[in-house]
Motif scaffolding. Structure first.
Motif, short mmCIF file in Angstrom:
data_model
loop_
_atom_site.label_atom_id
_atom_site.label_comp_id
_atom_site.label_asym_id
_atom_site.label_seq_id
_atom_site.Cartn_x
_atom_site.Cartn_y
_atom_site.Cartn_z
N GLU A 164 3.01 38.90 41.47
CA GLU A 164 5.27 38.51 42.11
C GLU A 164 5.76 37.48 40.75
N ASP A 168 9.62 38.91 40.76
CA ASP A 168 10.75 37.64 40.62
C ASP A 168 11.35 38.03 39.51
N SER A 171 14.24 40.81 41.09
CA SER A 171 14.51 40.18 42.57
C SER A 171 15.73 39.37 41.27
N GLU A 172 15.93 39.03 40.42
CA GLU A 172 16.53 38.37 39.36
C GLU A 172 17.98 39.17 38.52
#
Length: 248
Positions: A164, A168, A171-172
């Motif tokens: 995860e 993340d 995604s950023e």
């Protein structure tokens, strides 16, 4: 064609690759490495390893480099074009969800190869493999990538607890550095076999536009050329002329 010059020569094929070709290819690879600009970087500490997620850019466009730093000082590396990163992010989300539903405390029968769940991504020449595995040290996600036909796999291992975190960060970076425009629709790759050689035809696009990459692969070497879209008609015209003269 753009800033490149192409030559079409008709020669007898000896089946061997000259040393000059290897030298030129080595110089080209070296030049590509020097041409990479780093736009952003983040490091993550997951168990006993440190991971780096970098956004880089070169003449072909933007890409993500994922580096696994091992305790002995060696590093494993993977890279993905920015156009593929959203798919990689989505796969990580699915594997994180799968892992969250596992009862890690309960005893269960683990397959002989240790694989709990597998998936993959196919994008032009690139194929990315995801394998959630279990061994004596715990559960981890192995991500492997073949950059092009005939090349060896590059692999990193990510502890399941860190899936995860990496997701993340991706995604950023997608939000900040991803492509604003939808990627050009390109034809599916094609391949052909002639004697002991295979030829692959892959179309793609980057910030400079669409292109065709032709790769020649044998058991001993791989080489490729990239032709911008603007030069394909002329390239086809020259090939037709060469073929007509050979057949004539």
């Amino acid at each position: 064609i753009q800033s490149k010059r192409y030559y079409v020569d008709v020669k007898e094929d000896s089946g061997e690759r000259g040393s000059g070709d290897r030298r030129d290819e080595s110089q080209e690879r070296s030049g590509n490495r020097d041409d990479n600009d780093e736009l952003a970087s983040k490091s993550l500490r997951i168990q006993s390893k440190r991971y780096y997620v970098d956004v880089k850019e070169n003449s072909r466009g933007r890409f993500i480099k994922l580096v696994e730093g091992l305790p002995n000082g060696t590093k494993n590396r993977l890279s993905f074009p920015m156009s593929v990163v959203p798919e990689v992010r989505d796969k990580l989300s699915k594997f994180a969800e799968f892992y969250s539903k596992l009862d890690t405390e309960a005893e269960r029968e683990v397959p002989e190869d240790g694989k709990l769940h597998s998936d993959d991504i196919r994008s032009a020449q690139r194929k990315i493999y995801f394998d959630l595995k279990e061994n004596k040290r715990g559960i981890f996600l192995r991500v492997s990538c073949t950059a092009s036909y005939g090349s060896s796999r590059h692999t990193i291992a990510l502890p399941a607890q860190g899936i995860e975190e990496v997701r993340d960060v991706l995604s950023e970076f997608i939000e900040e550095y991803g492509q604003d425009e939808e990627p050009h629709e390109t034809p599916e790759f094609q391949e052909m076999r002639v004697e002991r050689k295979r030829f692959y035809f892959d179309s793609g696009s980057n910030d400079r536009g669409a292109f065709l990459r032709i790769s020649e692969v044998t058991s001993k070497y791989r080489s490729s050329i990239t032709i911008p879209k603007q030069g394909l008609s002329k390239f086809k015209e020259i090939l037709s002329d060469v073929i007509s003269k050979i057949d004539g």
